[in-house]
Design a protein around this motif. Structure first.
Motif, PDB file in Angstrom:
ATOM      1  N   LEU A   1      18.266 -67.626 -55.853  1.00 21.46           N
ATOM      2  CA  LEU A   1      19.357 -67.356 -55.146  1.00 21.46           C
ATOM      3  C   LEU A   1      20.801 -66.678 -55.381  1.00 21.46           C
ATOM      4  O   LEU A   1      21.101 -65.287 -54.942  1.00 21.46           O
ATOM      5  CB  LEU A   1      19.383 -68.016 -53.696  1.00 21.46           C
ATOM      6  N   CYS A   2      20.867 -67.498 -56.337  1.00 18.65           N
ATOM      7  CA  CYS A   2      23.218 -67.000 -57.234  1.00 18.65           C
ATOM      8  C   CYS A   2      22.821 -65.980 -57.354  1.00 18.65           C
ATOM      9  O   CYS A   2      23.918 -64.825 -57.813  1.00 18.65           O
ATOM     10  CB  CYS A   2      23.325 -68.167 -57.373  1.00 18.65           C
ATOM     11  N   ALA A   3      21.517 -65.978 -59.219  1.00 21.56           N
ATOM     12  CA  ALA A   3      21.172 -64.658 -59.411  1.00 21.56           C
ATOM     13  C   ALA A   3      21.344 -63.485 -58.923  1.00 21.56           C
ATOM     14  O   ALA A   3      21.757 -62.714 -58.929  1.00 21.56           O
ATOM     15  CB  ALA A   3      20.052 -64.968 -60.305  1.00 21.56           C
ATOM     16  N   ILE A   4      20.377 -63.322 -57.581  1.00 17.83           N
ATOM     17  CA  ILE A   4      20.263 -62.379 -57.191  1.00 17.83           C
ATOM     18  C   ILE A   4      22.005 -61.456 -56.038  1.00 17.83           C
ATOM     19  O   ILE A   4      22.384 -60.712 -56.695  1.00 17.83           O
ATOM     20  CB  ILE A   4      19.262 -62.548 -55.880  1.00 17.83           C
ATOM     21  N   TYR A   5      22.397 -62.672 -55.624  1.00 15.81           N
ATOM     22  CA  TYR A   5      24.221 -62.582 -55.457  1.00 15.81           C
ATOM     23  C   TYR A   5      24.496 -62.025 -56.166  1.00 15.81           C
ATOM     24  O   TYR A   5      25.674 -61.166 -56.069  1.00 15.81           O
ATOM     25  CB  TYR A   5      24.757 -63.675 -54.515  1.00 15.81           C
ATOM     26  N   GLU A   6      24.963 -62.464 -57.636  1.00 11.83           N
ATOM     27  CA  GLU A   6      25.679 -62.366 -58.967  1.00 11.83           C
ATOM     28  C   GLU A   6      25.102 -60.372 -59.542  1.00 11.83           C
ATOM     29  O   GLU A   6      26.292 -59.526 -59.533  1.00 11.83           O
ATOM     30  CB  GLU A   6      25.808 -63.143 -59.909  1.00 11.83           C
ATOM     31  N   ALA A   7      23.814 -60.321 -59.713  1.00 12.60           N
ATOM     32  CA  ALA A   7      23.571 -59.468 -59.913  1.00 12.60           C
ATOM     33  C   ALA A   7      23.712 -58.017 -59.025  1.00 12.60           C
ATOM     34  O   ALA A   7      24.473 -57.066 -59.060  1.00 12.60           O
ATOM     35  CB  ALA A   7      22.061 -59.250 -59.674  1.00 12.60           C
ATOM     36  N   ALA A   8      23.879 -58.257 -57.681  1.00 15.17           N
ATOM     37  CA  ALA A   8      24.187 -57.187 -56.532  1.00 15.17           C
ATOM     38  C   ALA A   8      26.242 -57.233 -57.008  1.00 15.17           C
ATOM     39  O   ALA A   8      26.483 -55.957 -56.564  1.00 15.17           O
ATOM     40  CB  ALA A   8      24.218 -57.985 -55.019  1.00 15.17           C
ATOM     41  N   ARG A   9      26.439 -58.482 -57.043  1.00 12.43           N
ATOM     42  CA  ARG A   9      27.840 -58.148 -56.646  1.00 12.43           C
ATOM     43  C   ARG A   9      28.727 -57.750 -58.596  1.00 12.43           C
ATOM     44  O   ARG A   9      29.552 -56.644 -58.622  1.00 12.43           O
ATOM     45  CB  ARG A   9      28.802 -59.561 -57.336  1.00 12.43           C
ATOM     46  N   SER A  10      27.309 -57.815 -59.021  1.00 14.49           N
ATOM     47  CA  SER A  10      28.457 -57.206 -59.966  1.00 14.49           C
ATOM     48  C   SER A  10      27.265 -56.056 -60.916  1.00 14.49           C
ATOM     49  O   SER A  10      28.305 -55.433 -61.811  1.00 14.49           O
ATOM     50  CB  SER A  10      28.091 -58.157 -61.578  1.00 14.49           C
ATOM     51  N   GLY A  11      26.398 -55.482 -60.456  1.00 13.64           N
ATOM     52  CA  GLY A  11      25.980 -55.024 -60.665  1.00 13.64           C
ATOM     53  C   GLY A  11      25.323 -54.668 -62.159  1.00 13.64           C
ATOM     54  O   GLY A  11      24.426 -53.639 -62.896  1.00 13.64           O
ATOM     55  N   ALA A  12      25.434 -55.941 -63.049  1.00 14.36           N
ATOM     56  CA  ALA A  12      24.238 -56.439 -63.943  1.00 14.36           C
ATOM     57  C   ALA A  12      22.804 -57.013 -64.370  1.00 14.36           C
ATOM     58  O   ALA A  12      23.080 -57.149 -62.954  1.00 14.36           O
ATOM     59  CB  ALA A  12      25.299 -57.485 -65.781  1.00 14.36           C
ATOM     60  N   ARG A  13      22.220 -56.940 -64.806  1.00 12.10           N
ATOM     61  CA  ARG A  13      21.327 -57.898 -64.900  1.00 12.10           C
ATOM     62  C   ARG A  13      21.606 -59.289 -65.778  1.00 12.10           C
ATOM     63  O   ARG A  13      21.834 -59.261 -65.979  1.00 12.10           O
ATOM     64  CB  ARG A  13      20.241 -57.273 -66.176  1.00 12.10           C
ATOM     65  N   VAL A  14      20.946 -60.517 -64.412  1.00 12.56           N
ATOM     66  CA  VAL A  14      21.090 -61.600 -64.503  1.00 12.56           C
ATOM     67  C   VAL A  14      20.204 -62.385 -64.486  1.00 12.56           C
ATOM     68  O   VAL A  14      18.879 -62.206 -64.190  1.00 12.56           O
ATOM     69  CB  VAL A  14      22.081 -61.642 -63.114  1.00 12.56           C
ATOM     70  N   ARG A  15      20.131 -62.874 -66.109  1.00 11.32           N
ATOM     71  CA  ARG A  15      18.946 -64.039 -65.793  1.00 11.32           C
ATOM     72  C   ARG A  15      19.044 -65.574 -65.299  1.00 11.32           C
ATOM     73  O   ARG A  15      20.362 -65.887 -65.651  1.00 11.32           O
ATOM     74  CB  ARG A  15      19.256 -64.037 -67.458  1.00 11.32           C
ATOM     75  N   PRO A  16      18.349 -65.556 -64.524  1.00 14.05           N
ATOM     76  CA  PRO A  16      18.791 -66.611 -63.121  1.00 14.05           C
ATOM     77  C   PRO A  16      19.065 -68.119 -64.343  1.00 14.05           C
ATOM     78  O   PRO A  16      20.102 -69.183 -64.100  1.00 14.05           O
ATOM     79  CB  PRO A  16      18.011 -66.911 -62.705  1.00 14.05           C
ATOM     80  N   GLY A  17      18.436 -67.612 -65.355  1.00 16.45           N
ATOM     81  CA  GLY A  17      18.092 -69.387 -66.253  1.00 16.45           C
ATOM     82  C   GLY A  17      20.003 -70.122 -66.984  1.00 16.45           C
ATOM     83  O   GLY A  17      20.056 -71.015 -67.024  1.00 16.45           O
ATOM     84  N   GLU A  18      20.386 -69.086 -66.537  1.00 13.11           N
ATOM     85  CA  GLU A  18      22.001 -68.797 -67.529  1.00 13.11           C
ATOM     86  C   GLU A  18      22.273 -69.322 -67.099  1.00 13.11           C
ATOM     87  O   GLU A  18      23.973 -69.480 -67.287  1.00 13.11           O
ATOM     88  CB  GLU A  18      22.354 -67.505 -68.314  1.00 13.11           C
ATOM     89  N   LEU A  19      22.597 -69.486 -65.276  1.00 14.10           N
ATOM     90  CA  LEU A  19      23.569 -69.974 -64.290  1.00 14.10           C
ATOM     91  C   LEU A  19      23.504 -71.425 -64.341  1.00 14.10           C
ATOM     92  O   LEU A  19      22.486 -71.945 -64.330  1.00 14.10           O
ATOM     93  CB  LEU A  19      22.537 -69.195 -63.000  1.00 14.10           C
ATOM     94  N   ARG A  20      24.894 -71.626 -64.867  1.00 13.68           N
ATOM     95  CA  ARG A  20      25.166 -72.668 -64.813  1.00 13.68           C
ATOM     96  C   ARG A  20      26.431 -73.605 -63.860  1.00 13.68           C
ATOM     97  O   ARG A  20      26.065 -74.658 -63.431  1.00 13.68           O
ATOM     98  CB  ARG A  20      25.809 -73.519 -66.025  1.00 13.68           C
TER      99      ARG A  20
END
Length: 341
Positions: free
Chosen positions: A322-341
């Motif tokens: 969920l947080c990765a989807i929000y971060e990708a939408a906010r940033s416009g970047a590709r986000v790897r969920p496993g890297e979120l801490r």
């Protein structure tokens, strides 16, 4: 010998809290003993006239409470869940477990440190058709996954947001993805495995609120398969949420208690489940069957001392996605969920 009843405390006897209270009437060996929130007669209306009405803090410390159901606004889930574990209680936290990965990880750590079960409500996993689909996936009978999609195209009117302002706030944990889409995001991850990469966009298209009311995301699973998530509360008249899996063996699509498509040669479909209801246009219409099924699993896990497949360790991964989807939408970047801490 019949085991002693487990005492349940419900923090937040609003719309979802009353769903839990009613569901618990269908679960053997439990008694709701303390509640917070709601009107003075709400617990009795739900079938628990002996439950005392207390502050949230007093529910957590009530000597007759063994398990706390956290049904408060989303932003308070993590703090109340942690306080309940620290008070020595098992905890059932309404979705989502937390709004940040760090908070979710802390709950997983507390579960381990304190030897108490912490679980996120994931009642859709216990709908018979999705449980059957998971069994087929684990058994390799679905073939190789290629594409997985889930759509939650619902409708919530302005009165829904006005009734509880936190629903309209990003910081409050609102938004169509976190509040309405969470169960189907959880289903997709549970059925299809870890997600390695996410791209996304969101917008507020149908309401005068801060939170997004429409989100789309693309996923790349660890298996190499691709996925699509779309959620909205601005799509009248609202339709039942769906999950579709396209594999090397064929395709299946499930709604809510309904098989929409089943093209798997040699594999029979599950029977329809009339106990499942959709909250597409009315959040109060979801019924209690799924919650009752999950509570039975939770009670069995507590009594046996065994694990639960939607415990805090597992739920961390849904929060990551969920947080990765929000971060990708906010940033416009590709986000790897496993890297979120």
């Amino acid at each position: 010998m019949t085991p002693a009843e487990l005492g349940i405390g419900i923090v937040g006897l609003g719309s979802i809290g009353t769903t839990h209270a009613r569901a618990l009437r269908q679960v053997d060996g439990v008694e709701v003993r303390a509640v917070s929130g709601g009107a003075p007669g709400t617990a009795a209306e739900c079938g628990w006239p002996g439950a005392v009405r207390l502050t949230p803090e007093d529910v957590l410390s009530h000597p007759g409470v063994d398990v706390v159901a956290v049904c408060s606004p989303t932003a308070s889930h993590a703090a109340l869940g942690a306080a309940a574990v620290e008070a020595g209680r098992h905890v059932v936290v309404e979705k989502p477990l937390a709004t940040t990965v760090a908070e979710a990880r802390r709950l997983a750590e507390l579960q381990h440190e304190r030897g108490r079960l912490v679980t996120m409500v994931a009642q859709r996993r216990y709908e018979p058709d999705y449980a059957y689909l998971k069994e087929l996936a684990v058994g390799g009978r679905l073939g190789e996954l290629r594409l997985a999609t889930t759509h939650v195209h619902w409708l919530r009117d302005d009165a829904y947001y006005a009734a509880a302002p936190w629903r309209a706030s990003m910081t409050g944990g609102g938004g169509s993805l976190m509040n309405q889409g969470v169960h189907n995001v959880d289903l997709l991850r549970w059925l299809c495995g870890p997600v390695e990469e996410v791209t996304a966009q969101y917008a507020t298209l149908g309401h005068g609120i801060e939170a997004e009311d429409t989100t789309v995301a693309t996923l790349r699973f660890a298996s190499g398969a691709l996925g699509l998530v779309s959620t909205s509360t601005a799509t009248p008249p609202g339709a039942p949420a769906t999950v579709a899996l396209h594999t090397s063996a064929g395709a299946v699509e499930l709604g809510q208690g309904e098989v929409l498509r089943w093209n798997l040669p040699g594999v029979p479909p599950p029977p329809p489940d009339e106990a499942v209801a959709s909250g597409a246009a009315d959040p109060a219409a979801i019924g209690v069957a799924g919650h009752a099924r999950m509570w039975r699993e939770v009670v069995a896990a507590i009594r046996s001392g065994g694990g639960h497949d939607a415990d805090a360790v597992d739920a961390v991964e849904t929060v990551r996605l969920l947080c990765a989807i929000y971060e990708a939408a906010r940033s416009g970047a590709r986000v790897r969920p496993g890297e979120l801490r």
